[in-house]
Design a protein around this motif. Structure first.
Motif, mmCIF file in Angstrom:
data_model
loop_
_atom_site.group_PDB
_atom_site.id
_atom_site.type_symbol
_atom_site.label_atom_id
_atom_site.label_comp_id
_atom_site.label_asym_id
_atom_site.label_seq_id
_atom_site.Cartn_x
_atom_site.Cartn_y
_atom_site.Cartn_z
ATOM 1 N N ARG A 145 9.591 39.818 -18.856
ATOM 2 C CA ARG A 145 9.708 40.553 -17.602
ATOM 3 C C ARG A 145 11.127 41.092 -17.522
ATOM 4 O O ARG A 145 12.021 40.602 -18.195
ATOM 5 C CB ARG A 145 9.396 39.670 -16.403
ATOM 6 C CG ARG A 145 10.486 38.641 -16.136
ATOM 7 C CD ARG A 145 10.247 37.767 -14.941
ATOM 8 N NE ARG A 145 10.356 38.482 -13.681
ATOM 9 C CZ ARG A 145 10.365 37.854 -12.510
ATOM 10 N NH1 ARG A 145 10.277 36.544 -12.436
ATOM 11 N NH2 ARG A 145 10.463 38.552 -11.400
ATOM 12 N N HIS A 154 6.564 42.215 -14.894
ATOM 13 C CA HIS A 154 6.027 41.910 -16.227
ATOM 14 C C HIS A 154 4.969 42.919 -16.683
ATOM 15 O O HIS A 154 4.435 42.807 -17.772
ATOM 16 C CB HIS A 154 5.504 40.477 -16.284
ATOM 17 C CG HIS A 154 4.044 40.299 -16.002
ATOM 18 N ND1 HIS A 154 3.449 40.691 -14.822
ATOM 19 C CD2 HIS A 154 3.065 39.747 -16.759
ATOM 20 C CE1 HIS A 154 2.157 40.390 -14.872
ATOM 21 N NE2 HIS A 154 1.901 39.825 -16.028
ATOM 22 N N ALA A 195 0.940 43.332 -20.455
ATOM 23 C CA ALA A 195 1.996 42.336 -20.321
ATOM 24 C C ALA A 195 2.117 41.642 -21.670
ATOM 25 O O ALA A 195 1.146 41.589 -22.446
ATOM 26 C CB ALA A 195 1.662 41.333 -19.221
#
Length: 150
Positions: A65, A86, A53
């Motif tokens: 995201r 994400h 992420a």
């Protein structure tokens, strides 16, 4: 802290956030320099691929995201949907030498597994490899989906 460079621009362009959206730009453009800084968070493994992420350094706690295929900056709201949106698989690059640090980032959700982080007109999206990124076999277009962490 890291910066994320796109493969296919003549000058060095990097991922940044601007007005809560994911963009690419040159670092010497006006605006806060911290908009280009990211923490790459390792989330685990999936079938041999790293799951990652991208958390903004500033504001901390906000992540890239996808929402309606556009990459946006959002806080972690604790939902399963956020976790799916994400999370990205770090894969071999669509173009570029992996020995030089190039990767591609594939959407984690099974229904979107044909989509990778890519850019159109400096805006970030998750784009279908079969349509957008491979259009006419154009290496420049394919390079929209390859990135290097620097």
């Amino acid at each position: 802290m890291t910066r994320i460079q796109t493969f296919n621009m003549k000058r060095k362009f990097f991922i940044r956030h601007h007005n809560w959206e994911g963009e690419i730009n040159e670092i010497d453009r006006p605006g806060p320099i911290k908009d280009f800084d990211w923490n790459v968070i390792f989330l685990g493994m999936d079938n041999g691929f790293r799951l990652v992420a991208f958390e903004a350094v500033k504001p901390a706690g906000y992540f890239l995201r996808h929402k309606n295929f556009r990459l946006v900056l959002s806080p972690d709201d604790g939902t399963e949907q956020f976790k799916m949106d994400h999370t990205f698989r770090e894969t071999a690059p669509l173009v570029g030498d992996p020995n030089e640090g190039w990767h591609s980032y594939q959407a984690f959700q099974q229904a979107l597994s044909d989509r990778f982080i890519g850019h159109i007109d400096l805006h970030l999206y998750i784009r279908a490899r079969s349509e957008d990124l491979m259009e006419f076999g154009d290496p420049k277009r394919i390079g929209d989906g390859s990135w290097r962490l620097v």
